[in-house]
Scaffold this motif. Structure first.
Motif, PDB file in Angstrom:
ATOM      1  N   ARG A 119      39.771  16.840   0.378  1.00  0.00           N
ATOM      2  CA  ARG A 119      40.138  17.768  -0.693  1.00  0.00           C
ATOM      3  C   ARG A 119      40.308  19.215  -0.232  1.00  0.00           C
ATOM      4  O   ARG A 119      40.379  20.118  -1.062  1.00  0.00           O
ATOM      5  CB  ARG A 119      39.093  17.715  -1.815  1.00  0.00           C
ATOM      6  CG  ARG A 119      39.104  16.426  -2.625  1.00  0.00           C
ATOM      7  CD  ARG A 119      40.411  16.245  -3.388  1.00  0.00           C
ATOM      8  NE  ARG A 119      40.448  15.042  -4.190  1.00  0.00           N
ATOM      9  CZ  ARG A 119      40.937  13.858  -3.795  1.00  0.00           C
ATOM     10  NH1 ARG A 119      41.419  13.742  -2.557  1.00  0.00           N
ATOM     11  NH2 ARG A 119      40.951  12.820  -4.597  1.00  0.00           N
ATOM     12  N   ARG A 149      48.856  23.352  -1.510  1.00  0.00           N
ATOM     13  CA  ARG A 149      49.126  23.806  -2.885  1.00  0.00           C
ATOM     14  C   ARG A 149      49.543  22.628  -3.767  1.00  0.00           C
ATOM     15  O   ARG A 149      49.053  22.474  -4.894  1.00  0.00           O
ATOM     16  CB  ARG A 149      50.210  24.876  -2.864  1.00  0.00           C
ATOM     17  CG  ARG A 149      50.546  25.444  -4.237  1.00  0.00           C
ATOM     18  CD  ARG A 149      51.609  26.524  -4.130  1.00  0.00           C
ATOM     19  NE  ARG A 149      52.841  25.988  -3.535  1.00  0.00           N
ATOM     20  CZ  ARG A 149      53.347  26.418  -2.378  1.00  0.00           C
ATOM     21  NH1 ARG A 149      52.745  27.353  -1.678  1.00  0.00           N
ATOM     22  NH2 ARG A 149      54.466  25.893  -1.914  1.00  0.00           N
ATOM     23  N   ASP A 150      50.420  21.773  -3.254  1.00  0.00           N
ATOM     24  CA  ASP A 150      50.877  20.624  -4.034  1.00  0.00           C
ATOM     25  C   ASP A 150      49.726  19.679  -4.385  1.00  0.00           C
ATOM     26  O   ASP A 150      49.698  19.095  -5.472  1.00  0.00           O
ATOM     27  CB  ASP A 150      51.941  19.839  -3.256  1.00  0.00           C
ATOM     28  CG  ASP A 150      53.236  20.611  -3.086  1.00  0.00           C
ATOM     29  OD1 ASP A 150      53.411  21.658  -3.764  1.00  0.00           O
ATOM     30  OD2 ASP A 150      54.068  20.181  -2.262  1.00  0.00           O
ATOM     31  N   GLY A 152      46.551  20.509  -4.643  1.00  0.00           N
ATOM     32  CA  GLY A 152      45.433  21.171  -5.308  1.00  0.00           C
ATOM     33  C   GLY A 152      44.210  21.290  -4.425  1.00  0.00           C
ATOM     34  O   GLY A 152      43.075  21.308  -4.919  1.00  0.00           O
ATOM     35  N   TRP A 153      44.438  21.394  -3.120  1.00  0.00           N
ATOM     36  CA  TRP A 153      43.331  21.470  -2.175  1.00  0.00           C
ATOM     37  C   TRP A 153      42.678  22.854  -2.178  1.00  0.00           C
ATOM     38  O   TRP A 153      43.236  23.843  -2.654  1.00  0.00           O
ATOM     39  CB  TRP A 153      43.820  21.137  -0.766  1.00  0.00           C
ATOM     40  CG  TRP A 153      43.827  19.671  -0.474  1.00  0.00           C
ATOM     41  CD1 TRP A 153      43.890  18.646  -1.386  1.00  0.00           C
ATOM     42  CD2 TRP A 153      43.781  19.056   0.811  1.00  0.00           C
ATOM     43  NE1 TRP A 153      43.883  17.439  -0.741  1.00  0.00           N
ATOM     44  CE2 TRP A 153      43.811  17.660   0.611  1.00  0.00           C
ATOM     45  CE3 TRP A 153      43.711  19.543   2.103  1.00  0.00           C
ATOM     46  CZ2 TRP A 153      43.776  16.753   1.664  1.00  0.00           C
ATOM     47  CZ3 TRP A 153      43.685  18.642   3.172  1.00  0.00           C
ATOM     48  CH2 TRP A 153      43.711  17.258   2.944  1.00  0.00           C
ATOM     49  N   MET A 178      45.705  28.386  -4.874  1.00  0.00           N
ATOM     50  CA  MET A 178      44.731  27.312  -4.701  1.00  0.00           C
ATOM     51  C   MET A 178      43.347  27.913  -4.619  1.00  0.00           C
ATOM     52  O   MET A 178      43.198  29.100  -4.287  1.00  0.00           O
ATOM     53  CB  MET A 178      45.057  26.482  -3.455  1.00  0.00           C
ATOM     54  CG  MET A 178      44.965  27.214  -2.146  1.00  0.00           C
ATOM     55  SD  MET A 178      45.775  26.333  -0.773  1.00  0.00           S
ATOM     56  CE  MET A 178      47.421  27.085  -0.855  1.00  0.00           C
TER      57      MET A 178
END
Length: 295
Positions: A119, A149-150, A152-153, A178
């Motif tokens: 994550r 970013r894509d 959600g890290w 993020m």
């Protein structure tokens, strides 16, 4: 090359906490090491740990009454995250993880890791001697930024307190895309006090909702074992600044701490709960915020 020194291992059977943590509580910072025969330690590491495998960590969670854990890649394994990926496959409901890697890894690889439970990536903003494997700095982030970013890290940063004022604006910009998480209350030496410029920069980021902070590693601020009273003002200041941007972690297995002053994980959980007197704040820090970020 000389083998790096072997460090002490954690307390084998920590005490059970006096106050049971709330249901769903998360240990938001721990490491795994080995077993060395299966997951070799990296050349250039700063220390050689005793094995601290996933089975021992899950037993620790059970003993402390914690539901889940966030694993963070440890220096002794360098950029080889196999020990984390294996643990995620073996305990997918209970574990999430933060990797350390450099730009030799293709950004798209992160999507494969995400499916297993990774994550975020951890970045080190520290000075280190040549040849010493100590992660990568934020200069590597652009390579991964779009995919992170894509997905959600999280951008997790282990930062020297003297370095933070110079990068605070960069972290604020990253936080628009993020979450940003700072380790160990910035590990400011307690003698510096909360007026330390780095810590004040951290308080501004937290107060404005631009950074999360781990209320972990009080023993990395203070040498007043076992209760670390001079670390409490840092905890209190962060709690007052914004309890919605805080997490807590054991930092198990407590790398590079001498055996004579090795913290007891049950005592650390008690200390957190003593220093965080409101039940609603404990629930937010132990359950709600880590669940939102990592699950």
């Amino acid at each position: 090359m000389a083998k790096p020194p072997r460090i002490a291992g954690p307390v084998a059977l920590p005490r059970r906490p006096r106050i049971a943590p709330p249901p769903g509580a998360v240990d938001a910072h721990a490491h795994l090491f080995g077993p060395e025969a299966r997951f070799p330690y990296a050349e250039g590491r700063g220390y050689t740990p005793p094995d601290a495998p996933v089975e021992a960590y899950l037993a620790l969670l059970d003993r402390l009454g914690l539901a889940r854990g966030l694993l963070v890649q440890g220096n002794a394994h360098g950029f080889d995250n196999a020990v984390l990926l294996d643990a995620l496959e073996r305990a997918p409901d209970r574990l999430r993880a933060i990797a350390i890697t450099d730009t030799r890894i293709a950004p798209e690889t992160l999507r494969d890791w995400h499916r297993l439970g990774m994550r975020g990536l951890r970045f080190h903003e520290h000075m280190a001697p040549p040849g010493y494997v100590r992660g990568v700095g934020l200069e590597a982030l652009p390579h991964f930024r779009g995919v992170m970013r894509d997905l959600g890290w999280v951008v997790q940063v282990f930062c020297d307190h003297r370095r933070l004022p110079a990068i605070a604006a960069d972290l604020a910009a990253i936080a628009e895309e993020m979450p940003v998480v700072i380790d160990h209350m910035l590990a400011v030496p307690a003698a510096q006090g909360i007026a330390d410029p780095g810590f004040q920069a951290l308080l501004r980021l937290v107060g404005e909702g631009l950074a999360h902070v781990k209320l972990s590693g009080a023993y990395r601020l203070s040498d007043r074992f076992p209760d670390y009273p001079d670390a409490r003002p840092f905890h209190d200041a962060l709690l007052a600044a914004n309890p919605e941007r805080l997490l807590w972690g054991t930092d198990w297995p407590h790398t590079s701490i001498p055996a004579a002053i090795m913290p007891d994980d049950g005592a650390l959980l008690d200390l957190f709960q003593d220093w965080t007197p409101r039940a609603e704040d404990r629930a937010r820090i132990l359950v709600e915020t880590p669940s939102r970020l990592f699950w």
